[in-house]
Design a protein around this motif. Structure first.
Motif, PDB file in Angstrom:
ATOM      1  N   LEU A   1     -11.440   3.825  -2.423  1.00 22.89           N
ATOM      2  CA  LEU A   1     -13.122   4.969  -3.681  1.00 22.89           C
ATOM      3  C   LEU A   1     -12.292   6.275  -4.220  1.00 22.89           C
ATOM      4  N   ALA A   2     -11.403   6.678  -4.191  1.00 21.86           N
ATOM      5  CA  ALA A   2     -10.286   7.479  -4.670  1.00 21.86           C
ATOM      6  C   ALA A   2      -9.745   7.291  -6.196  1.00 21.86           C
ATOM      7  N   ASN A   3     -10.892   6.087  -6.730  1.00 20.81           N
ATOM      8  CA  ASN A   3     -10.651   5.425  -7.979  1.00 20.81           C
ATOM      9  C   ASN A   3     -11.598   6.172  -8.203  1.00 20.81           C
TER      10      ASN A   3
ATOM     11  N   PRO B   1      -6.474  -7.660   6.014  1.00 19.38           N
ATOM     12  CA  PRO B   1      -5.723  -6.376   5.657  1.00 19.38           C
ATOM     13  C   PRO B   1      -5.287  -6.049   4.394  1.00 19.38           C
ATOM     14  N   GLY B   2      -5.221  -4.727   4.475  1.00 20.88           N
ATOM     15  CA  GLY B   2      -4.966  -5.035   2.630  1.00 20.88           C
ATOM     16  C   GLY B   2      -5.981  -4.351   1.958  1.00 20.88           C
TER      17      GLY B   2
ATOM     18  N   LEU C   1      -9.988   3.902   8.040  1.00 17.53           N
ATOM     19  CA  LEU C   1     -11.211   2.847   8.314  1.00 17.53           C
ATOM     20  C   LEU C   1     -11.049   1.340   8.537  1.00 17.53           C
ATOM     21  N   PRO C   2     -11.647   0.558   9.231  1.00 21.57           N
ATOM     22  CA  PRO C   2     -11.085   0.475   9.744  1.00 21.57           C
ATOM     23  C   PRO C   2     -11.288  -1.474   8.801  1.00 21.57           C
TER      24      PRO C   2
ATOM     25  N   ALA D   1      -6.760  13.151  -0.702  1.00 16.93           N
ATOM     26  CA  ALA D   1      -7.755  13.046   0.596  1.00 16.93           C
ATOM     27  C   ALA D   1      -9.035  11.543   1.089  1.00 16.93           C
ATOM     28  N   ILE D   2      -9.111  11.707   0.163  1.00 17.62           N
ATOM     29  CA  ILE D   2      -9.904  10.324  -0.107  1.00 17.62           C
ATOM     30  C   ILE D   2      -9.103   8.515   0.463  1.00 17.62           C
ATOM     31  N   THR D   3      -8.506   8.661  -0.077  1.00 18.55           N
ATOM     32  CA  THR D   3      -7.321   7.747   0.423  1.00 18.55           C
ATOM     33  C   THR D   3      -6.224   7.550   1.339  1.00 18.55           C
ATOM     34  N   ILE D   4      -6.641   8.564   2.294  1.00 12.29           N
ATOM     35  CA  ILE D   4      -6.203   9.129   3.465  1.00 12.29           C
ATOM     36  C   ILE D   4      -7.375   8.672   4.529  1.00 12.29           C
ATOM     37  N   ALA D   5      -8.584   9.100   4.865  1.00 13.61           N
ATOM     38  CA  ALA D   5      -9.419   9.076   4.686  1.00 13.61           C
ATOM     39  C   ALA D   5      -9.908   7.386   4.890  1.00 13.61           C
ATOM     40  N   GLU D   6      -9.411   6.659   4.020  1.00 16.47           N
ATOM     41  CA  GLU D   6     -10.292   5.234   3.944  1.00 16.47           C
ATOM     42  C   GLU D   6      -9.185   4.489   4.790  1.00 16.47           C
ATOM     43  N   GLY D   7      -7.881   5.111   4.351  1.00 17.95           N
ATOM     44  CA  GLY D   7      -6.317   4.422   5.437  1.00 17.95           C
ATOM     45  C   GLY D   7      -7.231   4.949   6.736  1.00 17.95           C
TER      46      GLY D   7
END
Lengths: 127, 201
Positions: free
Chosen positions: B50-52, B44-45, B39-40, B31-37
């Protein structure tokens, strides 16, 4: 703030010091202005070609005694062959730094590298 | 004609308490990874990763094996949900996760009284970008120019590695698990990927 710092342990300072020095080294080596990004090729003092060092390219320059072949590659360039007797410019191998020059005197061909902030840092070259 | 009396084979999978626990942590990390995706990103990259924080907490509370499960489940599931499964970004994420897991497996052998979550987080963040940049160089950008981005990625790994490590340490403290442990305990229960940033996608 202090509550956050209590998470730190003595060895963490060592880890952070190493990490910071790694980042500083990366900036110093990869982002210093000493890396070349284009090659300037002259024959008889006249500009023959100026190319960026992004892609690979082979350039042939005709001089008074024959053909000098220059090879460009990402971040570097060299004289592959030259009809000159002593082959000094060929033996220099790959040039990578700003202001590096390979001079094929008999054929009056020179290869010089340039880059960001290169300017004219050298007043003269001595061998 | 006689009716067959053989019963169809029935396979019953009974998830253990460990499975439920890993699934819960993995769900949070995904969920955190997807939410973070969403974010601007300034470059790039470059992402905080935060999932870590979740993976670090799992590492310190339940050990390297659990953390590896959570980390790899996160990589696969986030790629499936995000539609990047088997795309270049997926392989870069996977390479980063494997490298950071490997480094965390080693860092866990350090004495826990001296090296805490911040150390684990920072070394894993650097390993993560290292793995990603190698894959990028070998496969996606066959050109040394990709290394010019290393200072920026290194800086991001340093900053996000520290922040993630501090947050994980704080969460552990709230859980009452922040007391330094011996290296042997650390071996038994620790290690997972902590990319301070991700190069992919």
């Amino acid at each position: 703030m202090n509550a956050w710092l209590t998470c730190l342990r003595p060895g963490d300072a060592l880890t952070l010091a190493l990490a910071v020095s790694l980042v500083v080294t990366l900036f110093a080596t990869l982002w210093s202005n000493t890396r070349a990004d284009r090659a300037i090729i002259r024959q008889g003092g006249e500009l023959v070609a100026e190319h960026s060092l992004i892609t690979e390219r082979r350039i042939e320059v005709e001089g008074p005694i024959g053909k000098t072949v220059i090879e460009l590659a990402p971040g570097r360039a060299r004289v592959v062959s030259d009809p000159g007797l002593r082959q000094y410019c060929v033996q220099q191998g790959w040039l990578t730094r700003v202001n590096a020059v390979a001079i094929c005197a008999p054929n009056q061909v020179s290869l010089m590298l340039a880059g960001r902030g290169s300017g004219n840092r050298h007043d003269s070259l001595n061998y | 004609m006689t009716a067959s009396t053989t019963k169809p084979t029935e396979i019953v999978l009974r998830p253990s308490a460990d499975d439920y626990r890993i699934a819960g942590y993995a769900a949070a990390a995904i969920a955190i990874t997807i939410a973070e995706g969403a974010l601007p990103s300034p470059l790039p990259g470059v992402k905080p990763g935060l999932a870590n924080i979740i993976i670090l907490v799992v590492l310190l509370k339940h050990g390297w094996k659990d953390a590896a499960w959570v980390s790899l489940l996160r990589v696969f599931a986030a790629a499936l949900v995000g539609g990047t499964f088997l795309a270049p970004g997926f392989f870069m994420s996977l390479a980063g996760a494997i490298c950071s897991l490997t480094v965390l497996g080693l860092s866990c052998r350090l004495p826990a009284a001296w090296f805490g979550p911040v150390s684990h987080s920072v070394v894993a963040a650097f390993a993560h970008i290292g793995g990603q940049i190698v894959v990028a160089r070998l496969w996606l950008v066959p050109h040394d120019g990709v290394f010019y981005l290393l200072p920026i990625f290194g800086l991001a790994a340093l900053v996000f590695g520290i922040v993630n490590g501090l947050v994980a340490g704080q969460l552990m403290k709230d859980d009452g698990v922040a007391t330094p442990r011996s290296g042997v305990q650390g071996m038994q229960s620790s290690s997972a990927p902590t990319d301070g940033m991700e190069l992919s996608k």
